[in-house]
Motif scaffolding. Structure first.
Motif, mmCIF file in Angstrom:
data_model
loop_
_atom_site.group_PDB
_atom_site.id
_atom_site.type_symbol
_atom_site.label_atom_id
_atom_site.label_comp_id
_atom_site.label_asym_id
_atom_site.label_seq_id
_atom_site.Cartn_x
_atom_site.Cartn_y
_atom_site.Cartn_z
ATOM 1 N N PRO A 3 0.944 -1.256 -0.131
ATOM 2 C CA PRO A 3 0.030 -0.023 0.193
ATOM 3 C C PRO A 3 0.886 1.216 -0.099
ATOM 4 C CG PRO A 3 -0.836 -1.491 1.652
ATOM 5 C CD PRO A 3 0.481 -1.929 1.189
ATOM 6 N N ILE A 4 0.483 2.149 -0.487
ATOM 7 C CA ILE A 4 0.915 3.635 -0.548
ATOM 8 C C ILE A 4 0.400 4.432 0.458
ATOM 9 C CG2 ILE A 4 1.623 5.633 -2.136
ATOM 10 C CD1 ILE A 4 1.325 3.790 -4.400
ATOM 11 N N PRO A 48 -1.529 9.232 -3.442
ATOM 12 C CA PRO A 48 -0.920 8.618 -4.854
ATOM 13 C C PRO A 48 -1.401 9.234 -6.000
ATOM 14 C CG PRO A 48 -2.838 7.021 -3.823
ATOM 15 C CD PRO A 48 -2.158 8.243 -2.865
ATOM 16 N N PHE A 49 -2.528 10.026 -5.760
ATOM 17 C CA PHE A 49 -2.840 10.810 -6.956
ATOM 18 C C PHE A 49 -1.950 11.932 -7.318
ATOM 19 C CE2 PHE A 49 -5.415 14.111 -9.409
ATOM 20 C CZ PHE A 49 -5.831 13.488 -10.226
ATOM 21 N N LYS A 57 7.457 7.800 -13.393
ATOM 22 C CA LYS A 57 7.659 6.456 -12.961
ATOM 23 C C LYS A 57 6.562 5.840 -11.927
ATOM 24 C CE LYS A 57 11.487 3.684 -10.926
ATOM 25 N NZ LYS A 57 12.857 3.726 -10.525
ATOM 26 N N ASP A 58 6.210 4.727 -12.350
ATOM 27 C CA ASP A 58 5.199 3.965 -11.472
ATOM 28 C C ASP A 58 3.984 4.664 -11.285
ATOM 29 O OD1 ASP A 58 7.106 2.282 -10.784
ATOM 30 O OD2 ASP A 58 7.775 3.081 -8.920
ATOM 31 N N VAL A 63 -1.867 5.527 -9.690
ATOM 32 C CA VAL A 63 -3.057 5.612 -10.119
ATOM 33 C C VAL A 63 -4.151 4.513 -9.533
ATOM 34 C CG1 VAL A 63 -5.169 5.894 -12.209
ATOM 35 C CG2 VAL A 63 -2.775 7.302 -12.236
ATOM 36 N N ARG A 64 -3.480 3.362 -9.798
ATOM 37 C CA ARG A 64 -4.179 2.095 -9.212
ATOM 38 C C ARG A 64 -4.606 2.274 -7.735
ATOM 39 N NH1 ARG A 64 -0.664 -1.353 -9.881
ATOM 40 N NH2 ARG A 64 -1.084 -1.936 -12.123
ATOM 41 N N TRP A 65 -3.536 2.689 -6.752
ATOM 42 C CA TRP A 65 -3.854 2.782 -5.637
ATOM 43 C C TRP A 65 -4.819 4.038 -5.106
ATOM 44 C CZ3 TRP A 65 -3.726 -0.318 -1.707
ATOM 45 C CH2 TRP A 65 -2.817 -1.439 -1.777
ATOM 46 N N ALA A 66 -4.852 5.012 -6.005
ATOM 47 C CA ALA A 66 -5.558 6.200 -5.870
ATOM 48 C C ALA A 66 -7.164 5.832 -5.827
ATOM 49 C CB ALA A 66 -5.453 7.373 -6.710
#
Length: 245
Positions: A3-4, A48-49, A57-58, A63-66
């Motif tokens: 998780p971020i 994360p957004f 990079k990444d 975006v996935r975690w957002a």
């Protein structure tokens, strides 16, 4: 998939303290629980957004975690929104402030004072919303819950900048001490009970402002200050009429 999570101590305080203050002043209800989880998940989604706007990079992972945090937050917000549809009025305000934060992130200028102010305003809207759920309607007290939070965390911005990025800037240090002194004077004149929540804020500005302090110590100071502000603000609200600051 790790998780971020945000690492800023101040961010965690700003997202939780106004909400908890609004909840206690308005009156705790079971709806505050899903509302708080939804609010926290929206805060997690914003981090994360912003990273996605700043870094190529990444970016897909950010975006996935957002989206994951945002989707989970929407699930938790279903009960509060069904029970109190007027919560939707906070949406456009938060969206506008979030867009401003996103712009500063895209420009890689997150340390801007305006960006900090917009973040403080957004978090304080969460406090007003928590009060609304407890009180059952948007009223003047929802604003009075938000205002002390804005003033306190604005002082935090002055203090943190005076010990890090602006430590050698004499004008910034003067502005920080002047802001805290003026805040104490105004609250003493308008609503003396509210001197209490700001007393430690002024103390730290005069004692540690402009000095070299380790980030860990600053984090501890901010956590202690935020907890004191929350407890003493609850006491001040309980002891007075709506503050006129």
């Amino acid at each position: 998939m790790k998780p971020i999570l945000p690492r800023e101590h101040g961010g965690w305080a700003m997202v939780s303290v106004p909400f908890l203050l609004g909840m206690f002043v308005g009156g705790p209800k079971w709806l505050h629980l899903p509302l708080f989880f939804g609010w926290m998940l929206f805060y997690l989604a914003a981090y994360p957004f912003r990273l996605a706007l700043m870094r190529r990079k990444d970016r897909r992972n950010f975006v996935r975690w957002a989206l994951i945090y945002w989707a989970l937050g929407m699930v938790f917000l279903i009960p509060p929104l069904l029970w109190e549809p007027s919560l939707l009025w906070a949406g456009p305000v938060l969206a506008a402030l979030f867009c401003i934060n996103g712009w500063y992130a895209y420009r890689r200028n997150e340390r801007s004072f305006v960006n900090d102010l917009c973040a403080i305003l957004a978090f304080s809207v969460g406090g007003a919303a928590a009060h609304m759920v407890g009180a059952g309607s948007w009223d003047a007290m929802a604003l009075w819950v938000a205002v002390p939070c804005i003033l306190y965390f604005l002082g935090s911005v002055f203090f943190v900048k005076s010990v890090f990025r602006e430590r050698k800037n004499e004008r910034w240090l003067i502005a920080s001490k002047g802001y805290h002194l003026l805040l104490l004077i105004l609250t003493a004149l308008l609503e003396p009970w509210f001197v209490l929540p700001y007393a430690f804020s002024a103390f730290r500005a005069f004692l540690w402002g402009g000095k070299t302090i380790r980030p860990m110590k600053v984090g501890i100071i901010e956590i202690v200050g935020s907890l004191l502000f929350l407890v003493l603000s609850i006491i001040a609200f309980s002891a007075t009429r709506p503050p006129t600051i």
